[in-house]
Design a protein around this motif. Structure first.
Motif, short mmCIF file in Angstrom:
data_model
loop_
_atom_site.label_atom_id
_atom_site.label_comp_id
_atom_site.label_asym_id
_atom_site.label_seq_id
_atom_site.Cartn_x
_atom_site.Cartn_y
_atom_site.Cartn_z
N VAL A 23 70.79 111.35 12.54
CA VAL A 23 69.53 111.54 13.27
C VAL A 23 68.37 111.72 12.31
CG1 VAL A 23 68.35 113.05 14.87
CG2 VAL A 23 70.69 112.45 15.27
N PRO B 16 75.83 111.72 22.93
CA PRO B 16 74.41 111.42 23.15
C PRO B 16 73.58 111.46 21.87
CG PRO B 16 75.19 113.07 24.69
CD PRO B 16 76.21 112.95 23.63
N ILE B 17 74.01 112.27 20.88
CA ILE B 17 73.22 112.34 19.64
C ILE B 17 73.33 111.02 18.90
CG2 ILE B 17 72.76 113.79 17.67
CD1 ILE B 17 74.36 115.94 18.89
N LEU B 20 71.13 108.51 20.62
CA LEU B 20 69.72 108.74 20.27
C LEU B 20 69.41 108.13 18.90
CD1 LEU B 20 67.02 110.27 20.79
CD2 LEU B 20 68.02 112.14 19.50
N LEU B 24 66.70 105.05 17.95
CA LEU B 24 65.63 105.16 16.95
C LEU B 24 65.74 104.05 15.91
CD1 LEU B 24 65.39 109.01 16.45
CD2 LEU B 24 63.90 107.53 17.72
#
Lengths: 126, 94, 87
Positions: A23, B16-17, B20, B24
């Motif tokens: 992330v 879900p991470i 995500l 991106l």
């Protein structure tokens, strides 16, 4: 039994670290200003986000007895993928950065100093 | 709590991470201003996809799904080298 | 939230992503960028096939659509022009 729990927990910690790196790398790739800075974020995404969770997935697969006898196959396959990514990702990034610099496909926008360009001009002038 | 339920819950939380992060990456790959940006985003996205596929193979309890990750990693490296070679050959004039 | 719901949601997201990538590849004037958009579409299709539990199709689809197809089109572009002309 306890050994299985230990290995699964270590693997889960590695997968969680990998997701966090993933992330962070995605946000960095989206926010950084030019190509050479984005290269840094992509390195975090490939080594921290792909190599580390693959080792973790291999450990989880060793510890999960509900997968049956084929879990050793899964663990070895994940380990081989991890080693391949550890070799291939930096080589690919390096080749891409070299090609982008030499063909001037990526322009450095806030540019302060470029020693490589000065060296190449000197080599051509002499 | 058994190992099976623990691992399943953990992967459900991670799901879900990962999605995500992929969204991106895909935004950068779709709007990248230059060619190397797009290739770099596709590279990072696919290496992370290979890691995610192995985690999903544990989640679906089917070890047959695992070798896909090796093929994906190797062929995306080939795409990388093709584009780099094309960009550099244009500079050399060949 | 059951795993089936999650999988169907991911399938919807991937279908939308591949549709956007295909549209951009069709309207793009720069051929090299069009190839890369097509590679994004191939990657999302590979993930869709994987989620639909067809690893044998993925094993054939990935070399053809991510490996060989961009290589052949890149050789073609190297022989001709990179930018599409305006009429």
């Amino acid at each position: 039994m306890d050994f299985n729990w230990l290995i699964v927990l270590v693997g889960e910690v590695l997968v969680a670290v990998g997701v966090l790196c993933d992330v962070i790398a995605a946000i960095g790739l989206l926010r950084f200003p030019n190509f050479y800075v984005r290269l840094h974020a992509a390195t975090v995404g490939t080594i921290g986000g792909a190599f580390v969770p693959l080792i973790g997935a291999s450990l989880i697969a060793i510890g999960c007895e509900f997968l049956g006898g084929y879990r050793w196959f899964m663990a070895g396959s994940a380990l081989i993928t991890a080693i391949l990514i550890l070799i291939l990702a930096p080589a690919g990034s390096h080749a891409l950065a070299r090609a982008a610099y030499r063909s001037r496909a990526a322009i450095v926008q806030p540019k302060i100093v470029d020693h490589l360009e000065e060296d190449r001009v000197e080599d051509r002038g002499e | 709590m058994s190992i099976e339920a623990h691992v399943t819950t953990f992967i459900l939380v991670m799901f879900p991470i990962y999605i995500l992060a992929f969204i991106l990456y895909a935004i950068r790959a779709l709007k990248g201003p230059t060619i190397p940006d797009t290739v770099l985003a596709i590279d990072a996205m696919t290496y992370d996809l290979a890691a995610f596929l192995v985690v999903l193979a544990i989640f679906f309890r089917s070890p047959v799904l695992t070798p896909v990750a090796i093929v994906l990693a190797l062929w995306v490296y080939a795409l990388d080298i093709y584009v780099a070679k094309y960009l550099e050959a244009k500079e050399m004039g060949g | 939230m059951t795993p089936e719901t999650l999988t169907l949601g991911v399938l919807a997201v991937l279908g939308l992503l591949s549709m956007i990538a295909t549209y951009l590849a069709v309207i793009e004037r720069d051929m090299l960028k069009a190839i890369l958009f097509s590679a994004i579409q191939s990657t999302s299709y590979a993930f869709i096939y994987y989620l639909l539990m067809a690893p044998d199709i993925v094993l054939v689809y990935v070399p053809v659509a991510i490996g060989l197809y961009p290589a052949i089109i890149l050789f073609l572009i190297k022989k001709t022009e990179r930018f599409e002309s305006e009429e």
